[in-house]
Design an enzyme around this catalytic site. Sequence first.
Site, PDB file in Angstrom:
ATOM      1  N   LYS A 178       0.843  -0.974  -0.231  1.00 42.99           N
ATOM      2  CA  LYS A 178       0.126   0.076   0.013  1.00 42.99           C
ATOM      3  C   LYS A 178       0.937   1.314  -0.108  1.00 42.99           C
ATOM      4  O   LYS A 178       1.269   1.659   0.967  1.00 42.99           O
ATOM      5  CB  LYS A 178      -0.885   0.115   1.154  1.00 42.99           C
ATOM      6  CG  LYS A 178      -2.034   1.045   0.920  1.00 42.99           C
ATOM      7  CD  LYS A 178      -2.321   1.963   2.239  1.00 42.99           C
ATOM      8  CE  LYS A 178      -1.530   2.897   2.636  1.00 42.99           C
ATOM      9  NZ  LYS A 178      -1.620   4.171   1.844  1.00 42.99           N
ATOM     10  N   GLU A 253       9.289   2.295  11.021  1.00 45.23           N
ATOM     11  CA  GLU A 253      10.352   3.312  10.749  1.00 45.23           C
ATOM     12  C   GLU A 253       9.521   4.720  10.924  1.00 45.23           C
ATOM     13  O   GLU A 253       8.656   4.928  10.083  1.00 45.23           O
ATOM     14  CB  GLU A 253      11.001   3.281   9.417  1.00 45.23           C
ATOM     15  CG  GLU A 253      12.349   3.926   9.642  1.00 45.23           C
ATOM     16  CD  GLU A 253      12.194   5.630   8.956  1.00 45.23           C
ATOM     17  OE1 GLU A 253      11.783   6.502  10.005  1.00 45.23           O
ATOM     18  OE2 GLU A 253      12.552   5.631   7.895  1.00 45.23           O
ATOM     19  N   CYS A 287      13.085  11.818   7.060  1.00 45.17           N
ATOM     20  CA  CYS A 287      12.948  11.079   8.540  1.00 45.17           C
ATOM     21  C   CYS A 287      14.583  11.567   9.243  1.00 45.17           C
ATOM     22  O   CYS A 287      14.352  11.755  10.478  1.00 45.17           O
ATOM     23  CB  CYS A 287      12.533   9.891   8.560  1.00 45.17           C
ATOM     24  SG  CYS A 287      13.195   8.982   7.438  1.00 45.17           S
ATOM     25  N   GLU A 387       8.667  16.702  15.188  1.00 47.31           N
ATOM     26  CA  GLU A 387       9.440  16.720  13.931  1.00 47.31           C
ATOM     27  C   GLU A 387       8.432  17.481  12.928  1.00 47.31           C
ATOM     28  O   GLU A 387       7.544  17.222  12.835  1.00 47.31           O
ATOM     29  CB  GLU A 387       9.154  15.180  13.458  1.00 47.31           C
ATOM     30  CG  GLU A 387       9.782  14.919  11.822  1.00 47.31           C
ATOM     31  CD  GLU A 387       9.798  13.407  11.685  1.00 47.31           C
ATOM     32  OE1 GLU A 387      10.624  13.050  10.830  1.00 47.31           O
ATOM     33  OE2 GLU A 387       8.658  12.887  11.688  1.00 47.31           O
TER      34      GLU A 387
END
Length: 481
Positions: A178, A253, A287, A387
Amino acid sequence: MATMTQKDTIKTLTTHYIDGGFVESHGQEVMDIIKPTNGQVIGRVTLGDEEDTQRAIAAAKRAFTTFGRTTKEERTHYLRQLYKAVSARADDLTAIMIEEYGGVAQFARLIVESGVNAFAAAEKALQELPLRESWGKTTVTMEPVGVAGLITAWNANALFICLKLASAISAGCTVVLKPSEMSALQTRVMVEALNCAGLPKGVFNVVTGLGTVVGAELVRNPDVAKLSFTGSVAVGESIMRDGAATMKRVTLELGGKSPTILLEDAALDKAIPAALILAFMNSGQACAAGTRLLVPKRRLEEVKRAIKGEMRNYTVGDPADPKVAIGPMVSQKQYERVESYIRKGIEEGAEVLVGGEGQPQGFEAGYYVKPTVFVNVKNDMTIAQEEIFGPVLSVIAYDSEEEAIRIANDSKYGLHAAVMGSDIERARRVASQLRAGRVVINNMTDDPQAPWGGFKYSGVGREYGKYGIEAFIESRAILET
């Protein structure tokens, strides 16, 4: 993934890739694909639903009965075929990443090449990984876990797909992918390439749709044994929680707030350019981005001067221009998110050294933000803890090496980190005390055999090399009397 037609430059995608072919979507919801440089519609994708996902899972389950028993040599053959097939479309994959995502040319090419090379790296790791051990009358075999659900993010589509697929194939798993619905055009090109690799029907299947629909079905379906996810902490938490009902194995992750430590002896003419590359890679939508820069307090003023000088190289503009370093954010939503953090930084008392609120002059049509550097940042400020996923760097001053290590580790994340210094032994000593899954010294570097993954809220498990393959494997022991 889908059938593509061309009408007035609008690309229309209406099918998914299931059981070795493109099939019309059962789901009927249609989503516009927006070009981030100008906000214009460049495509439309029909999103899959639960039934599409169930068909893909069933195909993968059927294929696993034979693919799960393949030999190392057979899997190596398929990895080589995948490498050739995706490599042949590298230019197309780079071009569509620039168009659909807004990735700058220099980084888009790197992402695609890393994806292609994931198959070669997996082949090497597989060759060196023992899949059978024996002692006495005991035999232990490394068995594929089963059908794997792969859920990928929008900021490095080609790399995520290839990396996860390579590890799963190496282990003998079949997959249902996906991808992010925001990467539909990129995924189309990728699936066309994968379709040419000659894998058996049902070994890989692709359903493009929403995480709350397609992703949720992968999480709850008992025929999916493994989930490998790259994305947000919130979604990762829900996957762990909801996947527990069917004992899903998970690799997550989930991002980071990576520190870069400039030691007292760092040569700024090398360290500052390297630190800014870490901070602003992929326009900050990465990331691993080193978005906290820790500098000795006594060197703060010269660091500020060095940053202001180097930031002249971080031009904003058309991502297709190889000289451009900062492209647009992926969407209006992401643009607004980054802007809100820049405002928050100002409200909390941080000083804008470079950049600030608003769009760069001349780029009002797209989702562009000004690459921004804050100084006088305290590590408990929002911009230092959360973040942002955009080109925003927080400079934090420290008094001692011990304080630098404490600040670096004072984060719920632990994906990546960097240490800059002339004394390599000292840099290594500091690096060994950082709670991060990967630490680089003096520059951004990569090793496709080294594990990738995070401590704390940056995730669970590891990818790359033998570590990525082992994430799709269960051990079985057979004992004789």
